[in-house]
Design an enzyme around this catalytic site. Structure first.
Site, PDB file in Angstrom:
ATOM      1  N   SER A  43       0.945  -1.312  -0.051  1.00  0.00           N
ATOM      2  CA  SER A  43       0.003  -0.020  -0.003  1.00  0.00           C
ATOM      3  C   SER A  43       1.029   1.162  -0.015  1.00  0.00           C
ATOM      4  O   SER A  43       2.088   1.084   0.159  1.00  0.00           O
ATOM      5  CB  SER A  43      -0.851  -0.009   1.323  1.00  0.00           C
ATOM      6  OG  SER A  43      -1.473   1.189   1.389  1.00  0.00           O
ATOM      7  N   TYR A  72      -2.101  -0.508  10.702  1.00  0.00           N
ATOM      8  CA  TYR A  72      -2.202  -0.960   9.117  1.00  0.00           C
ATOM      9  C   TYR A  72      -0.710  -0.411   8.454  1.00  0.00           C
ATOM     10  O   TYR A  72      -0.134  -1.009   7.609  1.00  0.00           O
ATOM     11  CB  TYR A  72      -3.469  -0.273   8.650  1.00  0.00           C
ATOM     12  CG  TYR A  72      -3.376  -0.531   7.123  1.00  0.00           C
ATOM     13  CD1 TYR A  72      -4.173  -1.453   6.696  1.00  0.00           C
ATOM     14  CD2 TYR A  72      -2.973   0.445   6.106  1.00  0.00           C
ATOM     15  CE1 TYR A  72      -4.379  -1.813   5.297  1.00  0.00           C
ATOM     16  CE2 TYR A  72      -3.292   0.148   4.744  1.00  0.00           C
ATOM     17  CZ  TYR A  72      -3.645  -0.869   4.352  1.00  0.00           C
ATOM     18  OH  TYR A  72      -4.086  -1.110   3.079  1.00  0.00           O
TER      19      TYR A  72
HETATM   20  N1  LIG Z   1      -8.854  -0.282  -1.389  1.00  0.00           N
HETATM   21  C1  LIG Z   1      -7.873   0.350  -1.370  1.00  0.00           C
HETATM   22  O1  LIG Z   1      -7.741   1.683  -1.165  1.00  0.00           O
HETATM   23  C2  LIG Z   1      -6.354  -0.443  -0.983  1.00  0.00           C
HETATM   24  C3  LIG Z   1      -5.250   0.687  -0.698  1.00  0.00           C
HETATM   25  C4  LIG Z   1      -4.041  -0.002  -0.612  1.00  0.00           C
HETATM   26  C5  LIG Z   1      -3.891  -1.401  -0.222  1.00  0.00           C
HETATM   27  N2  LIG Z   1      -4.847  -2.160  -0.233  1.00  0.00           N
HETATM   28  C6  LIG Z   1      -4.755  -3.566  -0.115  1.00  0.00           C
HETATM   29  O2  LIG Z   1      -5.223  -4.275  -1.136  1.00  0.00           O
HETATM   30  C7  LIG Z   1      -5.662  -5.525  -0.518  1.00  0.00           C
HETATM   31  C8  LIG Z   1      -6.995  -5.958  -0.965  1.00  0.00           C
HETATM   32  O3  LIG Z   1      -7.865  -5.050  -0.610  1.00  0.00           O
HETATM   33  P1  LIG Z   1      -9.253  -4.622  -1.234  1.00  0.00           P
HETATM   34  O4  LIG Z   1      -9.384  -3.311  -1.201  1.00  0.00           O
HETATM   35  O5  LIG Z   1      -9.398  -5.554  -2.288  1.00  0.00           O
HETATM   36  O6  LIG Z   1     -10.308  -5.080  -0.082  1.00  0.00           O
HETATM   37  P2  LIG Z   1     -11.547  -5.858   0.125  1.00  0.00           P
HETATM   38  O7  LIG Z   1     -11.960  -5.767   1.502  1.00  0.00           O
HETATM   39  O8  LIG Z   1     -12.499  -5.720  -0.972  1.00  0.00           O
HETATM   40  O9  LIG Z   1     -11.161  -7.256  -0.352  1.00  0.00           O
HETATM   41  C9  LIG Z   1     -10.282  -8.168   0.613  1.00  0.00           C
HETATM   42  C10 LIG Z   1     -10.541  -9.323   0.540  1.00  0.00           C
HETATM   43  O10 LIG Z   1      -9.647 -10.396   1.484  1.00  0.00           O
HETATM   44  C11 LIG Z   1     -10.215 -11.359   2.177  1.00  0.00           C
HETATM   45  N3  LIG Z   1      -9.560 -11.556   3.419  1.00  0.00           N
HETATM   46  C12 LIG Z   1      -9.613 -10.567   4.283  1.00  0.00           C
HETATM   47  N4  LIG Z   1      -8.956 -11.038   5.621  1.00  0.00           N
HETATM   48  C13 LIG Z   1      -8.756 -12.340   5.275  1.00  0.00           C
HETATM   49  C14 LIG Z   1      -8.255 -13.572   5.789  1.00  0.00           C
HETATM   50  N5  LIG Z   1      -7.465 -13.289   7.146  1.00  0.00           N
HETATM   51  N6  LIG Z   1      -8.087 -14.773   4.968  1.00  0.00           N
HETATM   52  C15 LIG Z   1      -8.404 -14.854   3.910  1.00  0.00           C
HETATM   53  N7  LIG Z   1      -9.062 -13.898   3.237  1.00  0.00           N
HETATM   54  C16 LIG Z   1      -9.299 -12.549   4.035  1.00  0.00           C
HETATM   55  C17 LIG Z   1     -11.708 -10.517   2.187  1.00  0.00           C
HETATM   56  O11 LIG Z   1     -12.843 -11.546   2.576  1.00  0.00           O
HETATM   57  C18 LIG Z   1     -11.818  -9.985   0.790  1.00  0.00           C
HETATM   58  O12 LIG Z   1     -12.480 -10.642   0.069  1.00  0.00           O
HETATM   59  C19 LIG Z   1      -5.338  -5.487   1.118  1.00  0.00           C
HETATM   60  O13 LIG Z   1      -4.248  -6.056   1.309  1.00  0.00           O
HETATM   61  C20 LIG Z   1      -5.308  -4.057   1.340  1.00  0.00           C
HETATM   62  O14 LIG Z   1      -4.852  -3.678   2.537  1.00  0.00           O
HETATM   63  C21 LIG Z   1      -6.046  -1.601  -0.487  1.00  0.00           C
END
Ligand SMILES: NC(=O)c1ccc[n+]([C@@H]2O[C@H](COP(=O)([O-])OP(=O)(O)OC[C@H]3O[C@@H](n4cnc5c(N)ncnc54)[C@H](O)[C@@H]3O)[C@@H](O)[C@H]2O)c1
Length: 256
Positions: free
Chosen positions: A141, A154
């Site tokens: 991130s 985080y």
């Molecule tokens: N959305 C943003 O703005 C953003 C920005 C930077 C980084 N990220 C990172 O991107 C990645 C994906 O985020 P996203 O935005 O797609 O989120 P999201 O919440 O839409 O999807 C995350 C998925 O991971 C699954 N998950 C969570 N914990 C879990 C666990 N312990 N075991 C198995 N599955 C698990 C959830 O069920 C979900 O399907 C994450 O690592 C997040 O930190 C997101």
């Protein structure tokens, strides 16, 4: 029409595959004709993804050692190898100043974003090293390169993802394995929306508009498909010689 990279037949393991970035990457890999192993703890979401995209669905919690070893074993049992690994599942946790956080608030985020990423790397590298090939993309991130007063668990966990990426890239290099991380900025997924609610529960749409306005390129949130574009390139031979690096996807937000 998206670029095609010739990844047909490759065995791809994707964590967090039921939603957001994981689902978008799975979609692109399905279009490529890759053999998918979809991993998530959200059983209903995972079933829907597998029905749409095909592939093996493994319900697993990436914070549990036995379940991480289990999803890797299921991939190997089904396909005998792992070529691509999107080590992506993560949670945002609670936003608050450190003085208002419990140790459990920290541990909850660390178990998934820190330990989960480490255990995934460890298990998949054990498969890729004897193969002498493989590509891994971890999801970090922009929180891997900056602090935030009310988001310390985080932030710490994503700095750890960068450290794990660099260390794993050095460990994997002699075996022909490339490892990078992507560093998204603000993205319009479930997680992105939850953060707007945490910042101001009375006006999340106002937060969404203000954040959009703060992004130099496009004055908008990014889409999961835009993360998938970068991940697919990192998975492909077009990025041969790219390893151990953090790839910001943030509309120039961190360029200043
Ligand atoms: N959305 C943003 O703005 C953003 C920005 C930077 C980084 N990220 C990172 O991107 C990645 C994906 O985020 P996203 O935005 O797609 O989120 P999201 O919440 O839409 O999807 C995350 C998925 O991971 C699954 N998950 C969570 N914990 C879990 C666990 N312990 N075991 C198995 N599955 C698990 C959830 O069920 C979900 O399907 C994450 O690592 C997040 O930190 C997101």
């Amino acid at each position: 029409m998206s670029v095609r990279y010739g990844l047909d037949g490759q065995v791809a393991v994707i964590t967090g595959a039921a939603n957001g970035f994981g689902l978008a990457v799975a979609q692109r890999l399905a279009d490529e004709g890759a053999r998918l192993v979809l991993v998530d703890r959200d059983a209903d979401g995972l079933r829907a993804a597998a029905e749409k995209l095909g592939g093996l669905a493994v319900v697993a919690d990436v914070s549990q050692e036995s379940e991480v070893d289990g999803y890797v074993q299921e991939a190997v049992n089904a396909h005998g190898r792992i070529d691509l690994f999107f080590n992506n599942a993560g949670i945002e946790g609670r936003m608050a100043p450190m003085t208002e956080l419990s140790v459990e608030d920290f541990d909850r985020v660390w178990r998934v974003n820190g330990r989960g990423v480490f255990m995934g790397l460890r298990a998949v590298l054990k498969v890729m090293k004897p193969q002498g090939s493989g590509v891994i993309v971890n999801t970090a991130s922009m929180a891997a390169i900056k602090g935030a007063a009310t988001f310390s668990p985080y932030i710490a966990s994503k700095h750890a993802v960068l450290g794990l990426t660099k260390s794993a890239a050095l460990e994997g290099a002699p075996y022909g394995i490339r490892i990078n991380c992507v560093a998204p900025g603000h993205f319009d997924t479930r997680m992105g929306r939850d953060l707007t609610h945490q910042i101001n529960p009375d006006d999340p749409d106002g937060v969404f508009r203000a954040v959009s306005e703060s992004v130099p390129y496009g004055k908008r949130y990014g889409t999961a498909a835009e993360v998938a574009n970068v991940v697919l390139w990192l998975f492909s031979d077009e990025s041969e010689y790219v390893s151990g690096a953090l790839h910001l996807i943030d509309g120039a937000l961190n360029a200043g």
